[in-house]
Design an enzyme around this catalytic site. Structure first.
Site, PDB file in Angstrom:
ATOM      1  N   VAL A 169      -4.999   3.169   6.353  1.00  0.00           N
ATOM      2  CA  VAL A 169      -3.944   3.254   5.339  1.00  0.00           C
ATOM      3  C   VAL A 169      -4.144   2.175   4.281  1.00  0.00           C
ATOM      4  O   VAL A 169      -3.957   2.411   3.082  1.00  0.00           O
ATOM      5  CB  VAL A 169      -2.558   3.141   5.984  1.00  0.00           C
ATOM      6  CG1 VAL A 169      -1.471   3.303   4.926  1.00  0.00           C
ATOM      7  CG2 VAL A 169      -2.379   4.192   7.069  1.00  0.00           C
ATOM      8  N   ASP A 170      -4.548   0.987   4.706  1.00  0.00           N
ATOM      9  CA  ASP A 170      -4.849  -0.073   3.745  1.00  0.00           C
ATOM     10  C   ASP A 170      -5.984   0.341   2.813  1.00  0.00           C
ATOM     11  O   ASP A 170      -5.931   0.121   1.600  1.00  0.00           O
ATOM     12  CB  ASP A 170      -5.246  -1.359   4.481  1.00  0.00           C
ATOM     13  CG  ASP A 170      -4.049  -2.226   4.834  1.00  0.00           C
ATOM     14  OD1 ASP A 170      -3.091  -2.248   4.052  1.00  0.00           O
ATOM     15  OD2 ASP A 170      -4.092  -2.886   5.883  1.00  0.00           O
ATOM     16  N   VAL A 171      -7.029   0.921   3.372  1.00  0.00           N
ATOM     17  CA  VAL A 171      -8.177   1.321   2.559  1.00  0.00           C
ATOM     18  C   VAL A 171      -7.784   2.421   1.579  1.00  0.00           C
ATOM     19  O   VAL A 171      -8.130   2.374   0.392  1.00  0.00           O
ATOM     20  CB  VAL A 171      -9.343   1.780   3.459  1.00  0.00           C
ATOM     21  CG1 VAL A 171     -10.496   2.321   2.621  1.00  0.00           C
ATOM     22  CG2 VAL A 171      -9.833   0.624   4.330  1.00  0.00           C
ATOM     23  N   GLY A 174      -5.781   0.882  -1.164  1.00  0.00           N
ATOM     24  CA  GLY A 174      -6.648   0.182  -2.105  1.00  0.00           C
ATOM     25  C   GLY A 174      -7.322   1.137  -3.071  1.00  0.00           C
ATOM     26  O   GLY A 174      -7.433   0.862  -4.268  1.00  0.00           O
TER      27      GLY A 174
END
Length: 368
Positions: A169-171, A174
């Site tokens: 989810v972070d990737v 980003g």
């Protein structure tokens, strides 16, 4: 060295950990100057997230998203350092931050303040749950996977919710932040106007759940974990073979007929239970039993060669080392040397014919 697509663009990066640093590294790879603002003494949290460490003793987690940056140490509770930060912003094009909502405003570095200093500034704020009711919630990837429904559809079966094996989810966030920044740059090039870009982990996750989210909104279907099976396609899963599992992704009737022929399962493609994808989904258990019995006759590599040769999407279940080897055998340039680093890094996955990514410098030491 060829000029980068973003040469002349300066980014002041107040973000840390993963989503923001991933976005700013992508900007840096294409020529932007990225100035990473870090806390005195400790810097980005991921500097301490090890093992593993590379040959230089640097946490490989930090290395994964911080090349092509300079590090500037500032104490943002110190008025003099805040003034220095504003000075940096005055000469920049983009600011990226992922503090909890309201933090940058309390520090005197919010969007309204900074655009007075730099009217055409592009200011990207990444949060966990937006700036309204979720403003105080901590934006950790695991929590977002949990509350955003991803864990409910990931795992061997219902009742065993499982997180994805990387902070996906972070990737994804980003990457969405990067898209928003580039859109804002295009708008600024056309109009001269800067703007604020907002994205949050939960909204990105719900958008990225595509067919599963659409199935709920359009048909009221609440999906559950199905292991490696697909809710709407069959056969689209892993199968055991004589030695190790193989992944099979049959997406249409033509591929299914090719599969049946390659496996020498006469009549399978004409069986009324399996003549269409919808039928195959309804009779998934019977189909899988037949396929698994046949796959048991040989190993994964045998079936991969046989199926790939006739155009059936299939592949072995590789570990990380095997995955890099597999990509390299296909002629993909997936690793690159980075000046100043004794170990290679994963290459930027975007290739441009005129302005390719550049690998100018290793992730910086604190204050470097």
């Amino acid at each position: 060295m060829t000029a980068g697509a973003l040469e002349g663009i300066t980014v002041v990066d107040f973000s840390r950990v993963l989503a923001g640093p991933y976005a700013t590294m992508m900007l840096g790879d294409f020529g932007a100057e990225v100035i990473k603002i870090e806390r005195p003494g400790v810097g980005d949290d991921t500097r301490e997230w090890g093992p593993p460490y590379d040959a230089d003793g640097v946490a490989t987690y930090f290395n994964s998203v911080n090349r092509n940056k300079r590090s500037v140490v500032l104490d943002l509770t110190d008025p003099d350092d805040v003034a220095r930060a504003r000075e940096l912003v005055s000469g920049a094009d983009i600011v990226v931050e992922n503090f909890r909502p309201g933090t940058m405003e309390k520090l005197g570095l919010g969007y309204d303040t900074l655009r007075e200093i730099k009217p055409d500034l592009i200011y990207c704020a990444i949060t966990g749950f937006g700036r309204a009711g979720g403003a105080d919630l901590p934006g950790y990837d695991l929590l977002v996977q949990a509350v955003g429904g991803l864990m409910s559809i990931t795992g061997p079966q219902p009742g065993e919710p499982t997180k994805v094996g990387v902070a996906m989810v972070d990737v994804l966030t980003g990457a969405h932040a990067l898209s928003g920044i580039l859109l804002a740059l295009a708008h600024r090039d056309r109009t001269g106007q800067g703007q604020r870009v907002d994205t949050d982990l939960l909204s990105v996750l719900l958008s990225s759940m595509v067919n599963q989210a659409s199935g709920f909104l359009g048909a009221g279907a609440i999906p559950t974990a199905m292991g490696n099976r697909h809710p709407s396609i069959a056969p689209y899963q892993t199968f055991n073979t004589a030695d190790r599992p193989i992944a099979l992704a049959v997406g249409n009737d033509k591929q299914f007929r090719l599969l049946a022929t390659a496996l020498e399962l006469d009549g399978l493609a004409d069986d009324e239970r399996f003549t269409s994808n919808a039928s195959r989904v309804r009779h998934r258990d019977e189909l899988c039993a037949l396929l698994e019995a046949r796959f048991a006759d040989h190993g994964a590599d045998h079936w991969y060669d046989i199926l790939t040769a006739v155009g059936v999407p299939a592949g072995p279940i590789n570990d990380m080392a095997e995955a890099f080897t597999f990509a390299e055998k296909l002629g993909l340039e997936v690793t690159v040397p980075v000046p100043g680093s004794s170990t290679p890094q994963v290459a930027n996955p975007v290739s441009l014919s005129a302005t390719p990514p550049q690998y100018r410098s290793a992730p910086p030491r604190l204050g470097e």
